[in-house]
Write a protein that holds these residues in place. Structure first.
Motif, mmCIF file in Angstrom:
data_model
loop_
_atom_site.group_PDB
_atom_site.id
_atom_site.type_symbol
_atom_site.label_atom_id
_atom_site.label_comp_id
_atom_site.label_asym_id
_atom_site.label_seq_id
_atom_site.Cartn_x
_atom_site.Cartn_y
_atom_site.Cartn_z
ATOM 1 N N PHE A 116 31.687 36.479 29.928
ATOM 2 C CA PHE A 116 31.841 36.901 31.313
ATOM 3 C C PHE A 116 30.604 37.728 31.686
ATOM 4 O O PHE A 116 30.501 38.895 31.335
ATOM 5 N N ASP A 117 29.655 37.084 32.358
ATOM 6 C CA ASP A 117 28.442 37.781 32.797
ATOM 7 C C ASP A 117 28.547 38.041 34.289
ATOM 8 O O ASP A 117 29.020 37.195 35.045
ATOM 9 N N LEU A 118 28.092 39.195 34.678
ATOM 10 C CA LEU A 118 28.083 39.527 36.094
ATOM 11 C C LEU A 118 26.669 39.925 36.478
ATOM 12 O O LEU A 118 26.137 40.915 35.972
ATOM 13 N N ARG A 119 26.067 39.133 37.330
ATOM 14 C CA ARG A 119 24.719 39.481 37.801
ATOM 15 C C ARG A 119 24.858 40.338 39.059
ATOM 16 O O ARG A 119 25.552 39.968 40.002
ATOM 17 N N VAL A 120 24.227 41.481 39.013
ATOM 18 C CA VAL A 120 24.333 42.452 40.102
ATOM 19 C C VAL A 120 22.928 42.848 40.514
ATOM 20 O O VAL A 120 22.051 42.989 39.665
ATOM 21 N N LEU A 138 28.725 51.373 35.583
ATOM 22 C CA LEU A 138 29.239 50.161 36.222
ATOM 23 C C LEU A 138 30.120 49.367 35.265
ATOM 24 O O LEU A 138 31.217 48.922 35.633
ATOM 25 N N THR A 139 29.648 49.193 34.046
ATOM 26 C CA THR A 139 30.408 48.433 33.059
ATOM 27 C C THR A 139 31.775 49.068 32.822
ATOM 28 O O THR A 139 32.792 48.377 32.759
ATOM 29 N N THR A 180 38.898 48.500 36.009
ATOM 30 C CA THR A 180 39.533 47.800 37.130
ATOM 31 C C THR A 180 40.061 46.433 36.719
ATOM 32 O O THR A 180 41.149 46.021 37.108
ATOM 33 N N LEU A 181 39.262 45.721 35.946
ATOM 34 C CA LEU A 181 39.617 44.339 35.621
ATOM 35 C C LEU A 181 40.451 44.222 34.355
ATOM 36 O O LEU A 181 41.135 43.219 34.148
ATOM 37 N N GLY A 182 40.349 45.227 33.500
ATOM 38 C CA GLY A 182 41.066 45.174 32.229
ATOM 39 C C GLY A 182 40.414 44.231 31.233
ATOM 40 O O GLY A 182 41.050 43.724 30.314
ATOM 41 N N ILE A 183 39.142 44.002 31.425
ATOM 42 C CA ILE A 183 38.425 43.093 30.549
ATOM 43 C C ILE A 183 36.954 43.477 30.556
ATOM 44 O O ILE A 183 36.433 43.955 31.562
ATOM 45 N N GLY A 184 36.295 43.317 29.428
ATOM 46 C CA GLY A 184 34.893 43.696 29.323
ATOM 47 C C GLY A 184 33.968 42.723 30.054
ATOM 48 O O GLY A 184 34.211 41.522 30.062
ATOM 49 N N GLY A 202 42.259 35.203 29.027
ATOM 50 C CA GLY A 202 43.684 35.391 29.294
ATOM 51 C C GLY A 202 43.999 36.414 30.376
ATOM 52 O O GLY A 202 45.159 36.647 30.689
ATOM 53 N N VAL A 203 42.970 37.029 30.971
ATOM 54 C CA VAL A 203 43.212 38.046 31.998
ATOM 55 C C VAL A 203 42.895 37.447 33.372
ATOM 56 O O VAL A 203 41.897 36.757 33.543
#
Lengths: 135, 437
Positions: free
Chosen positions: B370-374, B395-396, B402-406, B336-337
């Protein structure tokens, strides 16, 4: 004795560890001791090898993240209670152990070697030497 | 000192610009009403006649045009001149759905070269420069657009096009290229490869870069400037309107001037379709004033940006649009974000990570994952898990604030995430692949 330990970042995916170890195998690097720290997402392969420079080069050339850390190598008798003694000595002297791993020199060998990652290498060396260990 | 390509337009007073825009708008509406069935039908349905349009104040009376209209009239339905007058066709890169085709008359190509010449001049390029164009040449407008502008200012153009990165660097080095034009993500890849190939930085003669065709952040700009030793300029454009050069960055490096003698820009609320004031985020809408072959009226770009009419230190009077935050198409809705990939780029660069990342969104048990590969860097690597976890946690937390979401951060070794030679593809939305959206 302070020895060089090579740490390698390994993604937690099938075949990644094999790929790293094969790089070393192809370069004919002999692994003397190893341990792996694992989390759900990645692992850290820590190894002591016969040729640190060669190992680091082959890994870096293949885009691996590598770090070389000085760790403490301690020789000890392959007998019950010796490891406990080492750990107790360090604990009583306020030296924290980040991690440790050991390897036996061979089947039925009468001595083993211990790799210790501690906060204060100098102090730990002194304590262990005073206690009669070959450090 | 600031240099202009066509100072009489670039620094014209607001009054003059309004007059030019109004005259051109009146003529445009007449042209599209007479020559493009879709526009005639839309205007008739809205009860608007060409005679009702007297100035740009009447712009809001005209119907909006959407990307879907372009698809519905594919291939030539929106052309306002017969094909015998069209000298070039280009097609959209098709990043989001079916491709669309656009046409240019000889005059249109002249205009295009002019606006790209304005861009290059604003970036400080001139006759003595060697311009390395790594935008793709072909149906994509990137390569040919900048190419035309570079020839117009009398610079030496190297039409390298995209691909074969190591060869690009050899050319850049051997030919002594001074300006680089490509997508920011490719510029970053080039910078990394220069480093990797061990080419001495001082042997690369680059002094400026013109980057666009995908959203990028201020942090990315700083990073490129530092890595390549250049001053980086923004260029904005879209196939539907012209290609690169619709708006361009100046020495102030804070927003892009819209070539207002050729285009009218509006910023609207995407829901209500009403204009939003300067400084407020909205969807950018363009009207082509002078284009002959493919003139769009009030085209909704789906790009989200902010307008500013404040005076610019460069002396140009053209209205400025902010760097677009991204296309509404790029926006992900996760739990929803609203999440724009560009927000992630900002955080990564601030914390010293490489701007290469991969977003993987999925839905498991009715909840979005929501996975973020960095890519991790050598500095962040440690022989202890806690050492790495410290960076991961920072980072997390930064991403969450910033995003308002985990976000679940997954660290990858360097240089392992896919590099793009054109527009970067950074999102894998498995909800779409499996019809879960």
């Amino acid at each position: 004795m302070l020895i060089d330990q090579v740490s390698v970042f390994v993604e937690n995916q099938e075949g990644r560890l094999a790929a790293v170890t094969e790089l070393l195998a192809d370069a004919e690097v002999d692994i003397l001791a190893l341990s792996i720290a694992d989390t759900t997402d990645f692992g850290i392969l820590r190894i002591v090898v016969d040729d640190t420079e060669k190992a680091v080069k082959v890994l870096r050339d293949n885009d691996r993240i590598v770090k070389v850390t000085k760790v403490l190598g301690v020789k000890m008798d392959n007998q019950p209670g010796v490891f406990a003694k080492v750990v107790r000595l360090l604990a009583d002297n306020g030296i924290g152990i980040e991690y440790t791993y050991a390897y036996a020199a061979g089947r039925g060998a009468d001595s083993a070697a211990l790799v210790l990652r501690v906060g204060d290498n100098e102090k730990a060396t002194e304590i262990l030497k005073n206690a009669g260990f070959a450090v | 000192m600031e240099r202009y390509w066509q100072p009489e337009m670039e620094t014209a007073s607001r009054e003059t610009l309004t007059k030019i825009q109004s005259e051109r708008l009146v003529a445009l509406v007449k042209r599209v009403y007479d020559n493009v069935p879709l526009y005639r039908e839309r205007m008739d349905n809205a009860g608007v006649k060409p005679e009702d349009i007297h100035s740009i104040a009447d712009l809001g009376k005209l119907p909006l045009t959407s990307k879907q209209d372009l698809r519905d009239t594919y291939p030539y339905g929106l052309f306002a001149v017969p094909l015998k007058d069209v000298v070039r066709l280009h097609a959209s890169s098709g990043t989001t759905g079916k491709q669309i085709v656009v046409g240019y008359t000889k005059n249109d190509l002249e205009t295009w070269s002019d606006i790209c010449a304005r861009q290059l001049t604003a970036a400080g390029a001139g006759k003595d420069d060697i311009i390395h164009v790594s935008y793709g040449y072909g149906l994509f407008t990137g390569g040919f657009g900048i190419h035309g502008g570079a020839e117009r200012i009398g610079a030496t153009v190297v039409p390298v096009s995209s691909g074969n990165t190591e060869r690009q660097i050899t050319i850049m080095h051997d030919f002594g290229c001074t300006f680089l034009c490509c997508t920011p993500s490719y510029a970053m890849y080039l910078a990394e490869t220069i480093e990797k190939m061990g080419v001495p930085k001082e042997e690369i003669k680059l002094r400026g870069g013109i980057f666009g065709a995908e959203p990028w952040t201020k942090e990315m700009c700083d990073s490129l400037e530092q890595k390549l030793g250049i001053k980086a300029f923004d260029v904005y454009g879209l196939t539907e309107i012209m290609g690169p050069g619709v708006a361009f960055g100046c020495s102030e490096q804070n927003g892009l001037h819209v070539n207002e003698d050729h285009f009218i820009i509006e910023c609207i609320d995407p829901e209500t379709e009403q204009p939003v004031p300067d400084g407020q985020q909205g969807e950018l809408v363009f009207t082509c004033l002078t284009k002959e072959a493919f003139p769009l009226v009030r085209f909704r770009t789906r790009d989200i940006g902010v307008l500013s009419h404040e005076a610019c230190s460069c002396g140009r009077t053209f209205v400025k649009m902010s760097k677009p935050m991204g296309r509404t198409d790029d926006m992900l809705i996760i739990r929803g974000v609203n999440v724009f990939p560009s927000q992630i780029e900002t955080v990564l660069l601030k914390l010293g990570y490489s701007p290469n990342y991969e977003i993987i969104v999925d839905r498991v048990n009715n909840t979005d994952t929501f996975d973020l590969r960095v890519e991790m860097t050598e500095d962040m690597f440690s022989d202890t898990v806690s050492g790495i976890a410290k960076y991961e946690r920072t980072l997390t937390e930064a991403l969450k604030s910033t995003l308002g979401i985990g976000v679940h951060v997954v660290l990858a070794p360097p240089h392992t995430l896919k590099r793009s030679e054109g527009k970067a593809k950074r999102v894998i939305d498995k909800r779409k692949e499996t019809g879960k959206c």
